[in-house]
Design a protein around this motif. Structure first.
Motif, PDB file in Angstrom:
ATOM      1  N   ARG A   1      -3.683   1.398 -17.127  1.00  0.00           N
ATOM      2  CA  ARG A   1      -2.383   0.780 -16.871  1.00  0.00           C
ATOM      3  C   ARG A   1      -2.403  -0.672 -17.332  1.00  0.00           C
ATOM      4  O   ARG A   1      -3.416  -1.366 -17.212  1.00  0.00           O
ATOM      5  CB  ARG A   1      -2.053   0.851 -15.376  1.00  0.00           C
ATOM      6  N   VAL A   2      -1.280  -1.128 -17.869  1.00  0.00           N
ATOM      7  CA  VAL A   2      -1.161  -2.523 -18.266  1.00  0.00           C
ATOM      8  C   VAL A   2      -1.121  -3.386 -17.004  1.00  0.00           C
ATOM      9  O   VAL A   2      -0.254  -3.219 -16.149  1.00  0.00           O
ATOM     10  CB  VAL A   2       0.107  -2.764 -19.102  1.00  0.00           C
ATOM     11  N   ARG A   3      -2.081  -4.284 -16.895  1.00  0.00           N
ATOM     12  CA  ARG A   3      -2.116  -5.202 -15.763  1.00  0.00           C
ATOM     13  C   ARG A   3      -1.401  -6.505 -16.098  1.00  0.00           C
ATOM     14  O   ARG A   3      -0.715  -7.087 -15.245  1.00  0.00           O
ATOM     15  CB  ARG A   3      -3.571  -5.490 -15.353  1.00  0.00           C
TER      16      ARG A   3
ATOM     17  N   GLN B   1      -0.346   4.876 -27.235  1.00  0.00           N
ATOM     18  CA  GLN B   1       0.893   4.448 -26.606  1.00  0.00           C
ATOM     19  C   GLN B   1       1.932   5.564 -26.637  1.00  0.00           C
ATOM     20  O   GLN B   1       2.179   6.148 -27.699  1.00  0.00           O
ATOM     21  CB  GLN B   1       1.444   3.227 -27.335  1.00  0.00           C
TER      22      GLN B   1
ATOM     23  N   ALA C   1       6.134  -4.868 -22.364  1.00  0.00           N
ATOM     24  CA  ALA C   1       5.320  -4.955 -21.148  1.00  0.00           C
ATOM     25  C   ALA C   1       5.310  -6.381 -20.604  1.00  0.00           C
ATOM     26  O   ALA C   1       5.378  -6.597 -19.386  1.00  0.00           O
ATOM     27  CB  ALA C   1       3.899  -4.492 -21.441  1.00  0.00           C
TER      28      ALA C   1
ATOM     29  N   THR D   1       8.190  -1.419 -17.359  1.00  0.00           N
ATOM     30  CA  THR D   1       7.072  -0.568 -16.936  1.00  0.00           C
ATOM     31  C   THR D   1       7.174   0.857 -17.470  1.00  0.00           C
ATOM     32  O   THR D   1       6.339   1.693 -17.135  1.00  0.00           O
ATOM     33  CB  THR D   1       6.994  -0.518 -15.403  1.00  0.00           C
TER      34      THR D   1
ATOM     35  N   SER E   1       3.976   1.547 -19.332  1.00  0.00           N
ATOM     36  CA  SER E   1       2.840   0.757 -18.852  1.00  0.00           C
ATOM     37  C   SER E   1       1.570   1.569 -18.696  1.00  0.00           C
ATOM     38  O   SER E   1       0.472   1.006 -18.610  1.00  0.00           O
ATOM     39  CB  SER E   1       3.183   0.092 -17.516  1.00  0.00           C
TER      40      SER E   1
END
Length: 256
Positions: free
Chosen positions: A20-22, A55, A118, A123, A126
């Protein structure tokens, strides 16, 4: 070929995991630093520094890779197919299971759009996939000639940080405005770093070709446009370099 002990057909590949993109933050004017967080990034050590950043598509239900009957990875096609470029793990925080990668901002780049969305708080995409690690690993050479445009800056930075103590040579870095691109990269004491500005006609391929005679016996590493990579490879071989001392890669291809 069929792998008798392979994973079950149709399952996710064993080298694939969801992350997950933090965080996404600017890194100078032309890069974004993306922090990804997963459950187990222990396989991402110092030697294999590349991975596929998988992605999901915009405005479509994502389809993920699976194990084919022969044990290979089956990538989906069609509207749900993911974008899967290769990126460099700039560094990994193993205690927190976080991987940091840097994205070069360029017009029309699908990963650029994804990272900018992002950063803006979107989200929808994400959760992404990682496939890897992979790649040729780091350089152990005492003498080097490195040359890269923006697409290879993260990999060049990793390589420079890992060179053995006392290494000598030169690194050529091309950006539109040279060092003003603001990408944080440094060379060890024995390696001279030279910035090139495209806006002033300072081009990577020409500089690398001109530098070859001064670096006989060095390992050559290049990341840039496809035709430029081919020109440098052919020139180095004609000058006597062995294939084992050349790591020349095309990171992108010019249109037209």
């Amino acid at each position: 070929m069929r792998w008798s002990d392979g994973d079950a057909t149709g399952s996710l590949p064993p080298n694939f995991q969801f992350v997950r993109v933090r965080d996404v933050v600017p890194l100078g004017p032309v890069f974004l630093r993306v922090t990804l967080e997963g459950e187990d990034l222990s396989s991402y050590g110092d030697e294999a520094i590349h991975f596929r950043l998988v992605q999901p598509p915009e405005h479509a239900e994502p389809e993920w890779p699976s194990v084919a009957p022969n044990g290979s990875t089956d990538w989906p096609e069609g509207p749900g197919a993911p974008h899967k470029p290769v990126y460099t793990a700039r560094y990994v925080e193993h205690g927190a299971n976080r991987l940091v990668t840097d994205v070069f901002i360029h017009e029309g780049g699908r990963t650029t759009v994804w990272a900018q969305q992002a950063m803006a708080g979107d989200t929808e995409r994400s959760v992404v996939g990682l496939v890897g690690p992979s790649g040729g690993g780091l350089l152990k050479a005492e003498r080097v000639l490195l040359a890269s445009d923006e697409t290879g800056f993260p990999a060049a930075a990793r390589l420079l940080e890992s060179l053995p103590e006392g290494a000598t040579g030169e690194v050529l870095l091309e950006a539109e405005e040279g060092a003003a691109c603001g990408y944080p990269i440094a060379a060890p004491p024995g390696v001279h770093l030279r910035w090139l500005a495209r806006s002033r006609g300072q081009l990577l391929a020409e500089a690398a070709l001109a530098a070859l005679p001064d670096h006989a016996g060095a390992q050559v590493w290049f990341a840039g446009e496809r035709q430029d990579a081919q020109r440098l490879r052919e020139a180095a071989k004609l000058a006597g370099w062995s294939a084992g001392d050349l790591r020349i890669s095309a990171f992108w291809k010019a249109q037209g």
